[in-house]
Design an enzyme around this catalytic site. Structure first.
Site, PDB file in Angstrom:
ATOM      1  N   ASP A   1       0.845  -1.207   0.000  1.00  0.00           N
ATOM      2  CA  ASP A   1       0.000   0.000   0.000  1.00  0.00           C
ATOM      3  C   ASP A   1       0.877   1.253   0.000  1.00  0.00           C
ATOM      4  OD1 ASP A   1      -2.409  -1.494   0.190  1.00  0.00           O
ATOM      5  OD2 ASP A   1      -2.007  -1.821   2.302  1.00  0.00           O
TER       6      ASP A   1
ATOM      7  N   LYS B   1      -0.210  10.018   1.925  1.00  0.00           N
ATOM      8  CA  LYS B   1      -0.088  11.216   2.775  1.00  0.00           C
ATOM      9  C   LYS B   1       1.116  11.080   3.701  1.00  0.00           C
ATOM     10  CE  LYS B   1      -4.863  12.597   2.668  1.00  0.00           C
ATOM     11  NZ  LYS B   1      -6.087  11.863   2.958  1.00  0.00           N
TER      12      LYS B   1
ATOM     13  N   GLU C   1      -1.499 -10.386  -8.231  1.00  0.00           N
ATOM     14  CA  GLU C   1      -2.807  -9.876  -8.693  1.00  0.00           C
ATOM     15  C   GLU C   1      -2.714  -8.400  -9.091  1.00  0.00           C
ATOM     16  OE1 GLU C   1      -2.478 -12.270  -5.649  1.00  0.00           O
ATOM     17  OE2 GLU C   1      -3.676 -10.731  -4.671  1.00  0.00           O
ATOM     18  N   TYR C   2      -2.110  -7.589  -8.216  1.00  0.00           N
ATOM     19  CA  TYR C   2      -2.002  -6.155  -8.515  1.00  0.00           C
ATOM     20  C   TYR C   2      -1.091  -5.919  -9.711  1.00  0.00           C
ATOM     21  CZ  TYR C   2      -4.685  -4.087  -4.724  1.00  0.00           C
ATOM     22  OH  TYR C   2      -5.711  -3.674  -3.917  1.00  0.00           O
ATOM     23  N   GLU C   3      -0.052  -6.717  -9.792  1.00  0.00           N
ATOM     24  CA  GLU C   3       0.893  -6.568 -10.904  1.00  0.00           C
ATOM     25  C   GLU C   3       0.184  -6.799 -12.237  1.00  0.00           C
ATOM     26  OE1 GLU C   3       4.301  -8.966 -10.248  1.00  0.00           O
ATOM     27  OE2 GLU C   3       5.481  -7.932 -11.760  1.00  0.00           O
TER      28      GLU C   3
HETATM   29  C1  LIG Z   1      -2.083  -3.411  -2.606  1.00  0.00           C
HETATM   30  S1  LIG Z   1      -2.262  -4.967  -1.874  1.00  0.00           S
HETATM   31  C2  LIG Z   1      -1.174  -6.003  -2.827  1.00  0.00           C
HETATM   32  C3  LIG Z   1      -1.490  -7.457  -2.695  1.00  0.00           C
HETATM   33  C4  LIG Z   1      -0.530  -8.431  -3.382  1.00  0.00           C
HETATM   34  N1  LIG Z   1       0.783  -8.410  -2.745  1.00  0.00           N
HETATM   35  C5  LIG Z   1      -0.391  -8.130  -4.846  1.00  0.00           C
HETATM   36  O1  LIG Z   1       0.705  -7.749  -5.295  1.00  0.00           O
HETATM   37  O2  LIG Z   1      -1.358  -8.321  -5.591  1.00  0.00           O
HETATM   38  C6  LIG Z   1      -1.373  -4.763  -0.354  1.00  0.00           C
HETATM   39  C7  LIG Z   1      -1.747  -5.792   0.690  1.00  0.00           C
HETATM   40  O3  LIG Z   1      -0.877  -5.662   1.800  1.00  0.00           O
HETATM   41  C8  LIG Z   1      -1.612  -5.854   2.993  1.00  0.00           C
HETATM   42  N2  LIG Z   1      -0.883  -5.191   4.089  1.00  0.00           N
HETATM   43  C9  LIG Z   1      -0.594  -3.889   4.203  1.00  0.00           C
HETATM   44  N3  LIG Z   1       0.056  -3.633   5.349  1.00  0.00           N
HETATM   45  C10 LIG Z   1       0.194  -4.829   5.987  1.00  0.00           C
HETATM   46  C11 LIG Z   1       0.763  -5.230   7.222  1.00  0.00           C
HETATM   47  N4  LIG Z   1       1.309  -4.322   8.056  1.00  0.00           N
HETATM   48  N5  LIG Z   1       0.729  -6.528   7.577  1.00  0.00           N
HETATM   49  C12 LIG Z   1       0.159  -7.455   6.739  1.00  0.00           C
HETATM   50  N6  LIG Z   1      -0.411  -7.136   5.558  1.00  0.00           N
HETATM   51  C13 LIG Z   1      -0.394  -5.842   5.175  1.00  0.00           C
HETATM   52  C14 LIG Z   1      -2.958  -5.194   2.691  1.00  0.00           C
HETATM   53  O4  LIG Z   1      -3.988  -5.649   3.559  1.00  0.00           O
HETATM   54  C15 LIG Z   1      -3.172  -5.588   1.230  1.00  0.00           C
HETATM   55  O5  LIG Z   1      -3.887  -6.798   1.103  1.00  0.00           O
END
Ligand SMILES: C[S@@+](CC[C@H](N)C(=O)[O-])C[C@H]1O[C@@H](n2cnc3c(N)ncnc32)[C@H](O)[C@@H]1O
Length: 209
Positions: A113, A117, A186-188
């Site tokens: 993520d 901000k 998935e995001y890639e």
């Molecule tokens: C934008 S998604 C990307 C998902 C996957 N890695 C992909 O590339 O398709 C980011 C994921 O990281 C998880 N995430 C963010 N911060 C985290 C944390 N501190 N501990 C565990 N998961 C986290 C979010 O819940 C989200 O599902």
């Protein structure tokens, strides 16, 4: 994502590859596998599932904090679960301190993520507090591999890794234009379909010398 009725049922009685927290991982018998890989923020699990299948000699641990998303990953993995797969539904902030020093060989951050901000930058998985934990749990030659579509997050992360005295091994600002056999998350897949460049960097904990 709306919560589906099966999510609670699945997480109340999870399959054995799903751990309640990361504390058992501290006692991992490293001799069983050639290396230990940890993906933080595994989302719906495509990368974790496919990489574990491609590399049966490596242990692949996925961590995801969002229970609904994690449930999808667990459900998918259940269809063809392998002995080298473990999954933890937890926030990395809680889970990482439970690992022993040097327990992990490679940390994967896929499309983390961006938290755009400034006041939320500390939640980024490449914030210095996370990097301190990564350095502690990584083996001496351990790696952090990060992929993202987000230029700003990439630049920020490069600075953070460099300030933490990690060693830059590789960097690409258009990773998918190059030949490689890395699994697409998935995001890639989403960003590739939009023709957006994929940024990738690899940082090593200590130099070979
Ligand atoms: C934008 S998604 C990307 C998902 C996957 N890695 C992909 O590339 O398709 C980011 C994921 O990281 C998880 N995430 C963010 N911060 C985290 C944390 N501190 N501990 C565990 N998961 C986290 C979010 O819940 C989200 O599902």
């Amino acid at each position: 994502m709306r919560k589906k009725p099966w999510v609670d049922a699945l997480l109340e009685h999870p399959p054995s590859f799903v751990l309640k927290d990361c504390s058992p991982l501290a006692q991992l018998t490293r001799s069983t596998y050639s290396s230990v890989h940890l993906e933080i923020g595994s989302g719906k699990g495509d990368y974790w599932i496919q990489m574990a299948a491609k590399h049966p000699n490596e242990l692949w641990i996925g961590i995801e904090k969002d229970v609904k998303v994690a449930a999808v990953a667990i459900k998918k993995a259940q269809e063809a679960i392998l002995p080298n797969q473990l999954f933890v539904v937890s926030d990395a902030q809680v889970c990482l301190p439970q690992f022993a020093n040097g327990d992990v060989d490679v940390i994967h951050l896929n499309f983390s993520d961006p938290w755009p901000k400034k006041r939320t930058h500390k939640r980024r998985l490449s914030a210095s507090t996370f990097i301190d934990q990564y350095k502690r749990i990584l083996s001496d030659q351990g790696l952090i591999i990060m992929k993202t579509d987000n230029k700003e997050l990439f630049e920020y992360s490069m600075v953070q890794f460099s300030q933490a005295s990690l060693i830059l091994e590789e960097m690409s600002v258009d990773f998918r234009r190059e030949e490689n056999d890395d699994v697409i998350s998935e995001y890639e897949a989403r960003f590739m379909s939009l023709n957006q460049p994929i940024y990738r960097c690899i940082w090593r904990k200590k130099s070979h010398g």
